[in-house]
Each structure stands twice: as structure tokens, then as C-alpha cells.
Design an enzyme around this catalytic site. Sequence first.
Site, PDB file in Angstrom:
ATOM      1  N   GLU A 423       0.792  -1.245   0.000  1.00  0.00           N
ATOM      2  CA  GLU A 423       0.000   0.000   0.000  1.00  0.00           C
ATOM      3  C   GLU A 423       0.819   1.287   0.000  1.00  0.00           C
ATOM      4  OE1 GLU A 423      -4.273  -1.696   1.629  1.00  0.00           O
ATOM      5  OE2 GLU A 423      -3.168  -0.285   2.907  1.00  0.00           O
TER       6      GLU A 423
HETATM    7  C1  BMA Z   1      -4.853  -2.999   4.586  1.00  0.00           C
HETATM    8  C2  BMA Z   1      -3.719  -3.884   4.998  1.00  0.00           C
HETATM    9  C3  BMA Z   1      -3.370  -3.648   6.419  1.00  0.00           C
HETATM   10  C4  BMA Z   1      -4.574  -3.300   7.250  1.00  0.00           C
HETATM   11  C5  BMA Z   1      -5.826  -3.764   6.577  1.00  0.00           C
HETATM   12  C6  BMA Z   1      -7.070  -3.507   7.370  1.00  0.00           C
HETATM   13  O1  BMA Z   1      -4.452  -1.764   4.650  1.00  0.00           O
HETATM   14  O2  BMA Z   1      -2.660  -3.698   4.161  1.00  0.00           O
HETATM   15  O3  BMA Z   1      -2.430  -2.662   6.510  1.00  0.00           O
HETATM   16  O4  BMA Z   1      -4.456  -3.877   8.467  1.00  0.00           O
HETATM   17  O5  BMA Z   1      -5.980  -3.130   5.362  1.00  0.00           O
HETATM   18  O6  BMA Z   1      -7.319  -2.169   7.535  1.00  0.00           O
END
Ligand code: BMA
Length: 827
Positions: A423
Site C-alpha cells: 500500500e
Molecule cells: C490494509 C492492509 C493492512 C490493514 C488492513 C485492514 O491496509 O494492508 O495494513 O491492516 O488493510 O485495515
Amino acid sequence: MAELPVGADGLDAAGLTALPDDAWLPAVVPGTAHGALLAAGRIPDPFYGRNELDVCWVAERRWVWRLGFEVGELAAREALVFEGLDTYCTVWLNGEWLLKSDNMFVPQRVDVRSRLKPGRNELLLCFEPALAEARKVEAVHGKRALWNGDSARLHARKAQYHFGWDWGPELVTCGPWRPVRRDSGSARIADLHCRSEVDVAGRTATLQVAAKLEGAGTRCSFELLDPEGRCVASRAVPADADTRVTLSVTEAQLWWPLGLGAQPLYTLVAQLQDDSGQVLAQDSRRIGLRQLRLVQEPVEGEAGLSFHFEVNGHDLFAGGANWIPDDNLLERITPARYRERVAQAAAANMNMLRIWGGGIYEHEAFYEACDERGILVWQDFMFACGLYPANAEFQASVRAEAEAAVRRLRHHACMALWCGNNEDYMIAESQGLAGPGIPAERFEARAIYEKLLPEVCAALDPDRAYWPGSPFTPGGDVKSSDVTVGDRHSWEVWHQQMLPYQNYAEVQARFVSEFGMQSFPSLALFESVLPEDERFPESRTVQWHNKAGSAAGPDGHRRLAVYLADNLRVGTTLADHVYATQFVQAEAMRVAYQDFRRRWQKPGARAVSGALVWQLNDCWPVTSWALIDSSGTVKPAWHAVRRALAPLAVAVRLEAGRARLAIMNGGLEGRTLALQLRVFAMDGRELASARAAQDVPAVSCVETTQPLPTFDEPVVAELCALDDHGFELARDCAWTEPFKFYSLGAARIDVKAEGQVLLLSSDRPVKGLWLVGNGLSLADNFVDIVPGAPRRIASKIALPERIFATALDHPGRQIALVDKGGVPQGE
Ligand code: BMA
């Protein structure tokens, strides 16, 4: 292990050694300060209640490990190996400085031939408080944007989740988290690697083997043992620092992902010998022979490109999950626990796990279990949700880390893909540093994801695909949320606009590498960490065990409330909320996996080729998106995923005047099935039924519709795929929604035991019958029942005498299951 007294800054080895004996606590290696203090009863369990707050002080202190060891005769070569130091550590050997580390992921090896002495030797490992150290670096390089945890974490090469995440506590550990060992001898195989080229049709393979040899030794022999241990290829050559041989295999046994075939593993053994044939050093690698590639090709009738994996010439739908570290204290995760968790993924028909970028490059036991179970691994490099620095020092540390990780993991058959980060392109876009019309150089960390890491992968593991990030959309001038190319994190359900889970079809993409729905952990686990007077859904401690939220504060409980209010009428007890949140999660997973998988379609039209749920497991007792809670207990959603990812699966959707059906065949053989559709009213009347034959080609999904009358009452439609003998191969049920508008409360549910089989039946439709019991391990659970079609569910172990049964609109109740020689007694 000792705590360095405050103000003991600059204490050197002598000062450390002088610490009084009672300052030292017993400690283990691998271990952490939190682990040692917990074992010594010096801190409360950080997982209980809100104890996390009471142990913050541990992370603010300096901790020293003192390791004494005896040395007999010194060998020609003597090294000390520190496989993992978390994180900012200075090491002394026999009172003299030995090394300094600042990267948890970089193993350290030091020649100590001139430093060791026969008799007692002493190592001191002094760990600085990581957050304080990281803040010093941040003060130099500046604060940067992120999601989750303290911003200083971006400057620390340490497991990022240790700084707290939206499913995990803030426990900034320190310690020798991986083994410390002495490596002595006259020779060493410093590296052993082989690249295999497999001819699937010809069932042959060519292995290019390379070994880095050090020290004495004049001959090096290589043997390849087949899964049965027979030597199928061997070569012996004069030893050279960089020794290379080619081995050829005929009648090669191919390694397949779960669901497509077996996972035969060969063993490559290298032996370094002296002239007399004595073995001076040996090393081995377990490998699988397979062809695996990432394919991006046009999708018939659609824009963009597919994003799918092909194994041994066959397209694969990658159904699986994201993996996070299985505990905050890593030393507690045993190889057996890794095997159990991976086995649970395999039992849910998962063929891929993504090692998420905020955790660790996992333990060997994890990858070995994936090799054995046929679970492919999407491996992130350890970057998550932040704008990471790209200064030279940082990059040098990252390069060492990446090289160590690639060298260690590249031989595993399960390894499918290297991925730059989690991300970070998303957060760069959210900060206006990436995306359409924005110059690439604005996002500094591209230097890592688009240059450094691909270089390391190309040099050390050229046959495996590298992907710059998750999510990522190639082409620079696009958003990472593009649905027509690359992978995508579809968080419109739960995060962002909180779409209803019934709308998952709207957020499909070529490869959905994240999506998820929260639920409470199992009642037993939750109650084990909640003080008696905090065991109600709205309690402060229940909320403490939900870390979802943002800078604006915790919001997990609020988002959960929305999804409950959308779908169900919920009771007031903690047990009611455990069932209700787990119900919603299970339904969301059913819809998501079915709506993503049915779009896998056929060769040349792979519109959606992967669904990896956020998240498989938990690291502590918490309300999260996990399918398995931290006690290892699977939730109803795990069964929903297992059904949706079965090699042969069906899905039904109720629409106006018809039912839409999907049949998903992940196998290498085409199937001819009988589809049986029956519709029931809530009082048990059968309102409609239809039967039709259906062909489903290999590795394909077929969709069709079945006309239905319009019903002016709530109904349930049951779709079964049957074989020639009428045996049920797959099943799915669709209900009039939302469930909250009507009640199912009047059903007479019968639960009987017959040996190790449960017989479930009912006079009316039953939704989500969830059975819990001591050590209960059922082949199926959270089942829907329609009248006249009892469910037979096998238990993997002897059935307990009592189980607890809950279903929608049926409050939980105890059921005695005494089986008297097959004479069942139901309540
Ligand atoms: C995404 C994942 C995690 C996070 C999840 C839930 O961002 O990459 O970083 O825990 O969603 O929010």
C-alpha cells in the site's frame, strides 16, 4: 537478560559485566525482553484486558542479554552467527566490541577465530529502545506520512506491526529474535542454489546448481534425491570458491499447487570433501520441480490485462489470504504452530498466502509447510502503509536485507512472487505524490520498489516474477485502484464508503489481493482476556481489543455496528455479538469469493484470477478481519471460504424472476453435473424446483440462469451440484435479504450423533447453524438446512458429549450428544 539502569548510557562491556547477579533474569534465545519479563512474572500478560498500557515502559528501556558458552579446541574457522537481532543492538565478545546492528532482518556473521578462547566465553547483546532510536533518525530525515503506528517506524528496519496496527497492539519488542550460534570447522558451504528448467510435457528437468565454498575441501559432490530418497542425479567436481554443475532429471515428478496435484519434493545435497573423502561441510535444499509464471494477457471482451498465475502450463485461480505474524512475541510461534496454521489454510482450500509487508520474512517452518501443502506464497518485502525514506544509508540497509531474504527463500517451491511493498503507492497517491500527471520522482521510495528490489531479485532469483507493490498498476500515469490491470485492494466494503457486502461484485478486479470484514474472536477466547465485569459488547475493554480506526480515533466498533444494522437483529450479550459479527463476516466472505471467482471464466478471459482475503490469522485476542482467531479457532467465515474455494463449487443468487447460478471448476478435468435448484418458504413449504444438466470445462467457471416465479414472501434457494449417482458435490444457499426483516425463529432443529457423524435436520429452513464444542473439529459448520435434506457432517475426532448450537434467530443452547453404540440421543 538485564535491564540497563536508567542513566547507564555509555555503559561498556565492563560496566555491563559488573552488574550485580540479581539484575539478571533468565532469558531465552530466540527471545524478547517482553517474553523474558513475562516468564519471570515481572509484567502482566499484555494481551489481557488493557494491560498493553501497563507494559509500555518495557519498550522505553535498554535490555542486555548475557550469553556464556564453553569452547573446547578452536577449529580452523570460527564464526558467530546472529540470525536476527531486533533491532538496534551492540554486541561485545569477551568484553570487546564485536558488531552493531540496526536491521532486524539482516543476519550477521562475524569471524571470531582470533577472538574466541578455549574455556568460557561471554557475549553481551545490548538492545536500545527501538522507538527512541528510530525517532533520532526521524529527527535527521524528517517526519513522513503513514497509516498505523508511530511515524518514526518508517526509519526503522523492524517489523512494522510491532509499532501497533489496526488489528494489533503496540508492543515494541527487542531481543535476539532468531538463533545465535557458533559456526566452526575447516570448511563451509556459504551458499547453495539451483535454478531448474522444467519441460512439463517431456517430464524432464535441468538443474543449474551453484555453490559458494569456503575453507578447506578439494572435491564437491552434488546429489539429487527424489521424494522417495532415491538418488536420481549426481555429479562430483573439484571444489572451487564458485562451483557450478548441471544435473538432469528424467521422469520428473511435478510439484503442483493444492487442488491441482501432488507436492513431491526433491532434496539437493552438496558435500564438500577433502582428498580422503571425509565430508568437511554439507548443505541441502528441498526443491519442487514445476513451471510457474505470472501472466498478464488480454481478457476477452474487456479492457486491460489479466493478472494470473500459471503452473505447469495451467491457469490457476489464486484463492487464499493475507498472512500476518501469528503472535506479537515471535519466539512463541513454534514450527508446529506454523504447520497448524498453514494446514488450516490448506483445509480451507487455499492455494495462496500473501506474506504481508508489515510483518517479517517468515520462519523456515512456514515456507516448508507451504511447499508440502502446495500453497503458493506471495512474498512482500517489509514495507507497509508509509512514505519510506530513500536516503543512501537506508537503501544500503534495505539492500542487505533484501539479499538475505531472497537468498534464504528462493529455493522454496511455494515461492510465487516477490512484491515491493504493501500500500505504499496508495498512500503516495493519497498524499498527491503519485498518480496521473504527477512526476514519478515525487515519490522517492520508487527508487526502492522500482530499482533496488527488482535489481536484487533479478540478480539472485531471475526466474521469479517481481511486482513493485500491492496494490500496483503498471504504467506510471494510473491509480493503483485500477480494476483492469494489476492487483487491487478492494476496501470499498468496510473501509472507504462502506459498501454493503452484498455489492462485492462491484469492486472486483483482475486480482483482488485484499478485502475483508471484521468479526469478534471466539467467545471462549474473548472471555479469557476480558475481566468479568467487562464481558458485554460495548465495554471499554471490548473496544480496546478492536484497533481499527484512524488518526481520528477507533472506529471498528462503529463500522461493525453499521454492518450489523444493515443485516440483522442482534441480541445484547457478548455471545450474541460474537455470533452476529461472525455471521456477517461469513456471509461477506461467501459473496466476495463467489463474486470474484465466478469471473475467472475461461482461458483467454481471466477477468478475475485471485482473491486473497485480509486476513487469515491474528497475533493476539482481537476483533479483526481474521478467519482464525489467535487461539487457532476457526470462525464461520473460514467454512464459508472453504466452501467457496472448493475445487468444485457453486453459487446461487436470487434475482427478480430468476436465480443466477455459477459453477466453478478449478480442476484439470471437465465435469458434467446435474444442477438441482429448490426454493422454500420460511415455514418449510417447497415453492419451486428445477433440475438441469450442466457441463463445466476444466479450469473454468460457467454462469447460467434459472427462471423462477416471483415470490412475495421471504425464501431460501438451495443449489446443489450432483454427480451421476445423485451424490452432492457442491452446494450453496441464497436467502431473501436483509435477514433482519423476517424471523427464522420457529424451526425445530434436530442434532443427532451417529458415531463420528452429526446428523442435522429441521422442519423449516435454518440459517447459519454454528456448532461449538470442546475440541470440536467438523468437516463443515455454519450450515444452512432446508426441510427434507438432513446434513451429515463428519467430525475429525470423537464427538464431545455436549455441543453448543446457535443459528440465526435461534439463541445458543447446549445439546447433549451421548451416542450409545449408534443409538443417538438428541435433546
Ligand atoms: C490494509 C492492509 C493492512 C490493514 C488492513 C485492514 O491496509 O494492508 O495494513 O491492516 O488493510 O485495515
